[in-house]
Design a protein around this motif. Structure first.
Motif, PDB file in Angstrom:
ATOM      1  N   TYR A 589      39.445  46.424  52.009  1.00 57.33           N
ATOM      2  CA  TYR A 589      38.743  46.575  50.744  1.00 57.33           C
ATOM      3  C   TYR A 589      38.583  45.335  49.976  1.00 57.33           C
ATOM      4  O   TYR A 589      37.983  45.018  49.031  1.00 57.33           O
ATOM      5  CB  TYR A 589      39.527  47.584  49.837  1.00 57.33           C
ATOM      6  CG  TYR A 589      39.382  48.952  50.272  1.00 57.33           C
ATOM      7  CD1 TYR A 589      38.259  49.572  49.696  1.00 57.33           C
ATOM      8  CD2 TYR A 589      40.353  49.511  50.809  1.00 57.33           C
ATOM      9  CE1 TYR A 589      37.850  50.915  50.067  1.00 57.33           C
ATOM     10  CE2 TYR A 589      40.288  50.910  51.278  1.00 57.33           C
ATOM     11  CZ  TYR A 589      39.193  51.516  50.428  1.00 57.33           C
ATOM     12  OH  TYR A 589      39.117  52.912  51.085  1.00 57.33           O
ATOM     13  N   GLY A 590      39.160  44.196  50.995  1.00 61.56           N
ATOM     14  CA  GLY A 590      39.233  42.832  50.225  1.00 61.56           C
ATOM     15  C   GLY A 590      40.818  42.515  49.519  1.00 61.56           C
ATOM     16  O   GLY A 590      41.331  43.376  48.844  1.00 61.56           O
ATOM     17  N   THR A 591      41.103  41.436  49.697  1.00 64.33           N
ATOM     18  CA  THR A 591      42.582  41.016  49.248  1.00 64.33           C
ATOM     19  C   THR A 591      42.406  41.422  47.628  1.00 64.33           C
ATOM     20  O   THR A 591      41.651  40.807  46.954  1.00 64.33           O
ATOM     21  CB  THR A 591      42.787  39.518  49.630  1.00 64.33           C
ATOM     22  OG1 THR A 591      42.721  39.219  50.804  1.00 64.33           O
ATOM     23  CG2 THR A 591      44.059  39.007  48.875  1.00 64.33           C
ATOM     24  N   ALA A 592      43.489  41.964  47.187  1.00 67.25           N
ATOM     25  CA  ALA A 592      43.645  42.259  45.795  1.00 67.25           C
ATOM     26  C   ALA A 592      44.042  40.947  45.110  1.00 67.25           C
ATOM     27  O   ALA A 592      44.716  40.127  45.359  1.00 67.25           O
ATOM     28  CB  ALA A 592      44.928  43.120  45.484  1.00 67.25           C
ATOM     29  N   THR A 593      43.305  40.855  43.723  1.00 63.60           N
ATOM     30  CA  THR A 593      43.715  39.697  42.944  1.00 63.60           C
ATOM     31  C   THR A 593      44.471  40.081  41.975  1.00 63.60           C
ATOM     32  O   THR A 593      45.126  38.899  40.936  1.00 63.60           O
ATOM     33  CB  THR A 593      42.519  39.059  42.522  1.00 63.60           C
ATOM     34  OG1 THR A 593      41.875  40.222  41.711  1.00 63.60           O
ATOM     35  CG2 THR A 593      41.448  38.764  43.604  1.00 63.60           C
ATOM     36  N   SER A 594      45.154  41.349  41.576  1.00 65.70           N
ATOM     37  CA  SER A 594      45.893  41.727  40.536  1.00 65.70           C
ATOM     38  C   SER A 594      46.393  42.901  40.929  1.00 65.70           C
ATOM     39  O   SER A 594      46.039  43.551  41.730  1.00 65.70           O
ATOM     40  CB  SER A 594      44.951  41.514  39.306  1.00 65.70           C
ATOM     41  OG  SER A 594      44.366  42.426  39.259  1.00 65.70           O
TER      42      SER A 594
END
Length: 886
Positions: A589-594
């Motif tokens: 899903y894409g690297t989480a940012t928070s």
């Protein structure tokens, strides 16, 4: 019948007054004789707890009426473990938050006093008083009114009973003192054990965890009534019932008693049986009423007990009594179901697997592994919520791996049609039985006897597993099976549930226990995939952000660190991190940012995981697959590993993915072969159905492929409806929408998948808890979906008898954008937390342009906490909006 726990916290003084008034009036039988006072009182209040480390008084002193517990003692309400009592008194606070549990010292290195006072009924001729302890962990010395009853009660799961007629103070106060020795850590005693599921409780659940009862009877007491039911399968138009009950002579002389019973159900003929029995002094004897001796126990056209989705869980009532000298000496009653579980074997992929039938019908058991609160606290509301959630997810089974003794849960399962799969726990002294001491062998057999007696009368119990990962030794297995035979156990049993240790186990336990992509469940060449019968397998499952905030400080929410992982599996185990799950989130899903971004993506992955898990098992039912348990159903404390719903009962992605997969009639997609299945989990066939599969590009929703097929969904079966071809020109991330409609076009099942031209693939390395992932699907296209502010919601509300139902209509008024992964929630106040427990007819919805849907939500008014209810709607590409419920 267990005493009701609906009002367990009534003041004993009030009870005492009521009892004395009733006793003073006396009870007179038809012949003029004064009868004994009959009843069973749970001793819940008036108790205190203290470490024995600094207590010099003896049990003989502490158990005297009037002994002061004003200083140094903590008041507790039973049942209670040591740590539960200490936390109730704020000795240790907020122990589930962050890493606070680490600050609680080891409580097993000392003994603990439990002391209580209680009133007893006034004496009458022939009056007998008996004390019963349903659960003391692990060892106990017990005193009553200055006299020691037992110098060595042992076994967490062993019920203990004592005739205290000569020691009780009739019509007055009495005092109990119990000196408890805790179990040792690392599951080295035959106690409760959570293995690697969570940190061990610092007291190892020492204490009076089970109910403590004072029974008053006449000379003969009754114990453990049970009705064994046998059907003339495959016919179900009659049943033979055998009634069993133990009669106990509490006197030192022979007694003749009349044991009588009635079986009743509204709308059905009442059955009566009776026999006279002479019991020797102190004798306990099983009394049996068989169809051969009592032809009325051959019942025609019985109302059968059926599991959830198969029919109604009909229950009958057995009321049984013993009379001596013309007066009633004791009474007991239970609810029971007329049903019969049988087992069979089928070989799949070279291994023999167990399958099960109920009333002659194949049943695919699907459920989760239940665990109670880490401190073994439970109540009616909590038990009812578990049963409600199991049904709402479309599950029909709860596995109790060593989590035995919550008898109220058994009663609720009977009424709901939820099957129970009890047995002993793995990876502990229970399975390391080759080196047992003589005491441990005795405790094991006594534990089985106590727990089987509590379970055998329940319609919901369908199986007992003597072992989990490994079978007991031959000698201990023989001893166990002798207990089952002596108790007329009517259900199937298994020696254990892992073919890796026993080729004939009938169930497999080959993992995984960490996150795997959906394709694993469908690829039947892989360990853990949906073939055969599995005793357990599951994945990490971090709860929604709202729940994470309840047990983690803001600084611990992100990035994931020590406190977050402390709420995974047991520290030091291979499960003390959720790295495999997080890798899946980041790479798919894409690297989480928070923390919020991580939770948003976690919910998608949780939904995918549990939906595909149950879909794969259901799609192969009765041909390749016969039953599955997701590890776990719930968690013992706020956990990020192994649960379908979190500790706080907030339903999330795993919950709604399970609910979608286990619809009564469901359309599903096979990630490995692109086949589409229609699964009918009911006993009624459905004809005239149409299955439609449509594939869309992302983000523009351009249609790339569609097909239809007419389907007849046979009862209790899976039917292949169609197969999707390889499709060219797809966006890297794309949608597959499956719809099943009936003959008038009404939706039966609507199911949306998001997948990728870069598919998940599995590596060649596999062990007992994990299969490596070689490549990850690219689902990042979901992040490019156009924002959709054009979603509207309206709601109405009805309130009745403390229950509320909200009817919610959601519309996607956009002409171009999908409303993806919508999450309607009923909240306590505007911007408040979701009211829990709560059930929705559907959730995590997706609406195409111009579409609308209507769902309902059900909850208790009290759970709003005095706040006004609001409807909050948010989605993956839809902003949050909140409106008051009228």
């Amino acid at each position: 019948m267990p005493v009701s726990r609906k009002h367990p916290r009534l003041l004993l003084s009030r009870l005492f007054v009521i009892l004395l008034m009733a006793f003073a009036m006396g009870v007179v039988d038809a012949g003029g004789a004064t009868a004994a006072t009959l009843g069973s009182t749970e001793l819940t209040t008036g108790w205190a707890l203290r470490s024995a480390a600094n207590v010099t008084d003896t049990g003989a002193t502490i158990s005297q009426v009037g002994y002061s517990t004003a200083s140094g003692w903590n008041p507790v309400t039973l049942p209670s473990t040591v740590l539960a009592g200490l936390t109730a008194n704020n000795v240790y606070q907020n122990i589930y938050f962050g890493t606070n549990l680490k600050s609680v010292p080891d409580l097993t290195g000392q003994k603990w006093w439990f002391r209580g006072e209680f009133p007893a009924a006034a004496t009458t001729p022939g009056q007998v008083y008996r004390l019963r302890f349903k659960g003391i962990s692990y060892r106990a010395q017990i005193w009553l009114n200055g006299t020691q009853l037992d110098a060595g009660a042992v076994g967490s799961m062993v019920a203990h009973e004592y005739d205290v007629t000569g020691l009780i103070n009739p019509g007055a106060a009495n005092a109990l003192a119990i000196l408890v020795t805790p179990p040792v850590h690392d599951c080295k005693d035959l106690s409760f054990c959570t293995v690697d599921w969570n940190p061990e409780a610092p007291d190892m659940n020492a204490g009076l965890w089970g109910r403590t009862l004072l029974d008053t009877t006449g000379p003969v007491a009754l114990r453990d009534p049970y009705v064994r039911t046998v059907l003339p399968l495959p016919a179900t138009n009659s049943a033979d019932l055998t009634v069993y009950v133990d009669a106990v002579n509490a006197t030192n002389a022979p007694v003749t008693t009349t044991v009588s019973g009635t079986i009743s159900k509204p709308g059905h003929p009442t059955i009566s049986v009776s026999q006279n029995v002479t019991l020797n002094a102190g004798e306990r004897r099983e009394i049996a009423f068989t169809p051969a001796a009592y032809p009325q126990l051959h019942v025609t056209d019985p109302a059968l007990w059926w599991p959830y989705q198969f029919g109604s869980p009909e229950l009958y009532r057995l009321a049984i009594s013993a009379a001596t000298g013309g007066a009633t000496s004791d009474t007991k009653s239970i609810d029971f179901g007329i049903r019969q579980f049988t087992d069979y074997r089928t070989t799949v992929n070279g291994t023999s697997f167990a399958g099960y039938k109920v009333n002659g019908q194949n049943i695919m058991f699907r459920g989760g592994g239940y665990v109670w609160d880490m401190l073994q606290r439970w109540d009616t509301r909590t038990n009812a919520a578990h049963i409600q959630y199991v049904k709402d997810m479309g599950l029909n089974t709860i596995r109790l791996e060593g989590t035995l003794g919550n008898e109220e849960l058994y009663d609720l399962a009977d009424k709901a049609g939820i099957m129970l799969m009890p047995g002993f726990v793995c990876c502990s002294a229970w399975e390391n039985d080759s080196g047992w001491s003589a005491e441990q062998a005795q405790v094991a057999v006594a534990s089985l006897d106590s727990q089987m007696r509590a379970l055998r009368a329940h319609a919901s119990t369908f199986l007992w597993t003597y072992g989990s990962d490994q079978p007991p030794t031959a000698a201990h297995l023989t001893a166990y099976k002798n207990v089952a035979t002596a108790l007329h156990w009517q259900n199937p049993t298994l020696d254990n549930v892992a073919t890796w240790s026993n080729a004939n186990a009938g169930m497999k336990m080959d993992g995984p226990y960490v996150w795997e992509p959906p394709v694993l469940w469908w690829d039947t060449t892989r360990a853990g995939s949906a073939f055969g019968t599995t005793g357990e397998e599951g994945t990490e499952s971090p709860p929604p952000l709202e729940s994470l905030r309840r047990f983690l400080a803001p600084a611990d929410l992100w990035p994931i660190g020590t406190a977050f992982n402390y709420h995974a599996g047991k520290p030091g185990s291979v499960f003390d991190t959720i790295a495999p799950f997080t890798n899946g989130v980041s790479k798919r899903y894409g690297t989480a940012t928070s923390a919020a971004d991580y939770s948003k993506k976690s919910e998608l992955q949780n939904y995918e995981t549990t939906r595909s898990f149950f879909e794969a098992w259901n799609a192969h039912q009765h041909t390749q697959s016969f039953g599955t348990i997701f590890w776990m159903l719930n968690s013992a404390w706020p956990s990020v590993h192994w649960n379908l719903y979190d500790y706080y009962f907030k339903p999330g992605g795993g919950y709604f993915g399970s609910k979608k997969a286990n619809e009564p009639v469901h359309i599903s997609y096979d990630y490995a072969t692109r086949k589409v299945f229609v699964v009918n989990s009911t006993l009624a066939a459905r004809s005239g159905l149409t299955a439609t599969a449509t594939v869309y590009n992302i983000p523009d929703l351009s249609q790339k492929y569609t097909t239809q097929a007419t389907v007849t969904a046979s009862a209790n079966a899976s039917t292949q409806a169609l197969t999707l071809p390889a499709i060219t020109g797809l966006s890297t991330t794309y949608f597959v929408r499956l719809r099943l409609t009936d003959s008038v076009g009404a939706t039966v099942s609507d199911n949306l998948y998001w997948y990728s031209t870069q598919a998940d693939t599995l590596g060649n390395k596999s062990n007992w808890y994990q299969t490596t992932v070689k490549t990850y699907a690219n689902l990042t296209g979901l992040n490019s979906l156009a924002a959709n502010p054009d979603v509207t919601a309206t709601a109405t509300r009805t309130v009745s008898a403390g229950k509320e139902t909200a009817t919610i209509t959601i519309r996607n008024t956009s002409t171009t954008a999908v409303a993806f992964f919508l999450r309607p929630e009923i909240t306590a106040g505007n911007g408040g937390d979701e009211v829990v427990p709560v059930t929705y007819t559907d959730n995590y919805l997706s609406l195409w342009p111009g579409e609308s849907t209507t769902i309902t939500a059900a909850y208790q008014t009290d759970d709003l906490g005095g706040q006004a209810p609001y409807l909050r709607v948010r989605g993956h590409n839809v902003p949050t909006a909140s409106i008051p419920l009228p």
